[in-house]
Enzyme design. Sequence first.
Site, PDB file in Angstrom:
ATOM      1  CG  HIS A  76      -4.458  10.556  -3.863  1.00 48.36           C
ATOM      2  ND1 HIS A  76      -5.009   9.950  -4.704  1.00 48.36           N
ATOM      3  CD2 HIS A  76      -4.432  11.981  -4.326  1.00 48.36           C
ATOM      4  CE1 HIS A  76      -5.304  10.984  -5.752  1.00 48.36           C
ATOM      5  NE2 HIS A  76      -5.050  12.045  -5.366  1.00 48.36           N
ATOM      6  CG  HIS A  95      -1.621  10.699  -5.824  1.00 48.27           C
ATOM      7  ND1 HIS A  95      -1.600  11.959  -5.207  1.00 48.27           N
ATOM      8  CD2 HIS A  95      -0.686  10.026  -4.935  1.00 48.27           C
ATOM      9  CE1 HIS A  95      -0.814  12.200  -4.153  1.00 48.27           C
ATOM     10  NE2 HIS A  95      -0.067  10.950  -4.033  1.00 48.27           N
ATOM     11  CG  HIS A 123      -9.105  12.392  -4.119  1.00 45.71           C
ATOM     12  ND1 HIS A 123      -8.708  13.182  -2.955  1.00 45.71           N
ATOM     13  CD2 HIS A 123      -8.385  12.527  -5.123  1.00 45.71           C
ATOM     14  CE1 HIS A 123      -7.444  13.459  -3.649  1.00 45.71           C
ATOM     15  NE2 HIS A 123      -7.350  13.482  -4.690  1.00 45.71           N
ATOM     16  CD  GLU A 181      -5.157  13.936  -8.351  1.00 51.20           C
ATOM     17  OE1 GLU A 181      -4.587  14.071  -7.264  1.00 51.20           O
ATOM     18  OE2 GLU A 181      -6.509  13.861  -8.326  1.00 51.20           O
ATOM     19  CG  HIS A 197     -11.600  20.855  -0.917  1.00 51.71           C
ATOM     20  ND1 HIS A 197     -10.610  21.270  -0.328  1.00 51.71           N
ATOM     21  CD2 HIS A 197     -11.196  20.343  -2.109  1.00 51.71           C
ATOM     22  CE1 HIS A 197      -9.359  21.396  -1.229  1.00 51.71           C
ATOM     23  NE2 HIS A 197      -9.941  20.607  -2.423  1.00 51.71           N
ATOM     24  CE1 TYR A 256      -2.321  21.146  -2.885  1.00 52.98           C
ATOM     25  CE2 TYR A 256      -1.800  18.644  -2.232  1.00 52.98           C
ATOM     26  CZ  TYR A 256      -2.652  19.889  -2.865  1.00 52.98           C
ATOM     27  OH  TYR A 256      -3.803  19.454  -3.261  1.00 52.98           O
TER      28      TYR A 256
HETATM   29  O1  OMD Z   1      -4.243  16.866  -3.478  1.00 54.52           O
HETATM   30  C1  OMD Z   1      -4.390  16.327  -4.534  1.00 54.52           C
HETATM   31  O2  OMD Z   1      -4.740  15.182  -4.604  1.00 54.52           O
HETATM   32  C2  OMD Z   1      -5.050  17.018  -5.807  1.00 54.52           C
HETATM   33  C3  OMD Z   1      -6.366  17.413  -5.298  1.00 54.52           C
HETATM   34  C4  OMD Z   1      -6.842  18.595  -4.727  1.00 54.52           C
HETATM   35  C5  OMD Z   1      -7.917  18.794  -4.332  1.00 54.52           C
HETATM   36  O3  OMD Z   1      -8.377  20.115  -3.723  1.00 54.52           O
HETATM   37  C6  OMD Z   1      -9.139  18.066  -4.352  1.00 54.52           C
HETATM   38  C7  OMD Z   1      -8.724  16.885  -5.180  1.00 54.52           C
HETATM   39  C8  OMD Z   1      -7.587  16.439  -5.644  1.00 54.52           C
HETATM   40  O4  OMD Z   1      -7.254  15.128  -6.462  1.00 54.52           O
HETATM   41 FE   FE2 Z   2      -5.507  13.806  -5.778  1.00 54.13          FE
END
Ligand code: OMD
Ligand code: FE2
Length: 425
Positions: free
Chosen positions: A362, A356, A326, A332, A290, A341
């Site tokens: 998260h 976040h 991550h 964010e 990804h 989503y």
């Molecule tokens: O959904 C998230 O938190 C945003 C996000 C999306 C993604 O495709 C990879 C990392 C990221 O922080």
């Molecule tokens: Fe994120």
Amino acid sequence: MNAGDLTDFSPGFGNQHSSEAVPGALPLGRNSPQRAPLGLYAEQLSGSAFTEPRATNRRSWLYRIRPSAAHPPYHRVANGALRGAPFEETEPDPNRMRWDPLPEPPPGTDFVAGLWTLGGNGDARRRTGMAVHLYRANSPMTDRVFGDADGELLFVPERGSVSLCTEFGRLVAAPGEVALIPRGVRFRVELPDGSARGYLCENYGEPLDLPELGPIGANGLAAARDFLVPAAAYEDDTGPVEVITKFGGNLWAATYDHSPLDVVAWHGNHVPYLYDLRRFNVLGSISFDHPDPSIFTVLTAPSVDFVVFAPRWLVGEDTFRPPYFHRNVMSEYMGLIEGAYDAKAGGFVPGGGSLHNMMSAHGPDRETFLRASTAELKPQKADEGLAFMFETRWPVTLTAQALNSEHRQRGYDDVWQGLQRNFLV
Ligand SMILES: O=C(O)Cc1cc(O)ccc1O
Ligand SMILES: [Fe+2]
């Protein structure tokens, strides 16, 4: 807005545009003739220091019926639920946050009255940082006009269109489109659908720009030609107009004896623009893994990036396809324009949002993790929604109203509960 019809627009990001609502209103060959054409007043509006390098230098020349300088003193007016940087009402909070949409505003709420600040960072007085606001309105602005000296404003409509009648002309932004009003530009918000709701990113720092493309090449992501700048349009003989300006985080007002939307012609590059997110050329992995969401950057600035999660094909082999778990140095704020989503099975709804903050852990919720770890990996169209992110380099500090609001989801952490120990050893 029908972005296919270019007659009312001048296309191009960062161009030197020009427009005149009355032929001959724009002086040729000079900016400030001894007498401007048609008895207009010439005025420069700068968006960068005079001596800024050419590539980032921004200014426009406006030819108007009356000079902006002709106004009585400004006085402070109530900020309502609008707040400015520095954000010091609450302590920076490492917790993951999520909100439902704001409650409906009382009847008669116009754009300015309905502004509600979630939080932000930096300092408007130092031209650095950003703020996340939500807007909701059910009444057009009449006899009043708004302008933000603190920063540029990126509108992300979620429900209903906003008609932005600006000093440079009119832009109508519907859900799925975004519109930008540069620092200091005055505008009135009208509501073609009777009401409107959406997200607003206020960027106190250097203006949003297109990202570099690097090895992507000359094309891809947002194309410069898809950014549309309005054609000059002016109003005259309107009678008194209240001009509200956001300055140093607070609202100030002065009653002008005329509309400041009286610009008959203009030229320059400090201009409003409209962009249809459906024009975004989404790039991604065609092998495995990804990609980081920076590949979805529409606009970038030192204080904040604007990123869109638009419909795309997912084809990664041996890949966990939704966003990975991550912890980022960046913070964010995410919102949803429509649908759903791919990292969240529920709870993240159009008009709502999530935050976040720096280093908060998260990623996919429990349900999404279980589904995506066992999904059959055939080519799959991810087209269930349109989400976006305001990604900023500094933590976002919440306003007291955002931290304490009824519509903040107190149980958000639970979406990551029940992720079992699967360790095979
Ligand atoms: O959904 C998230 O938190 C945003 C996000 C999306 C993604 O495709 C990879 C990392 C990221 O922080
Ligand atoms: Fe994120």
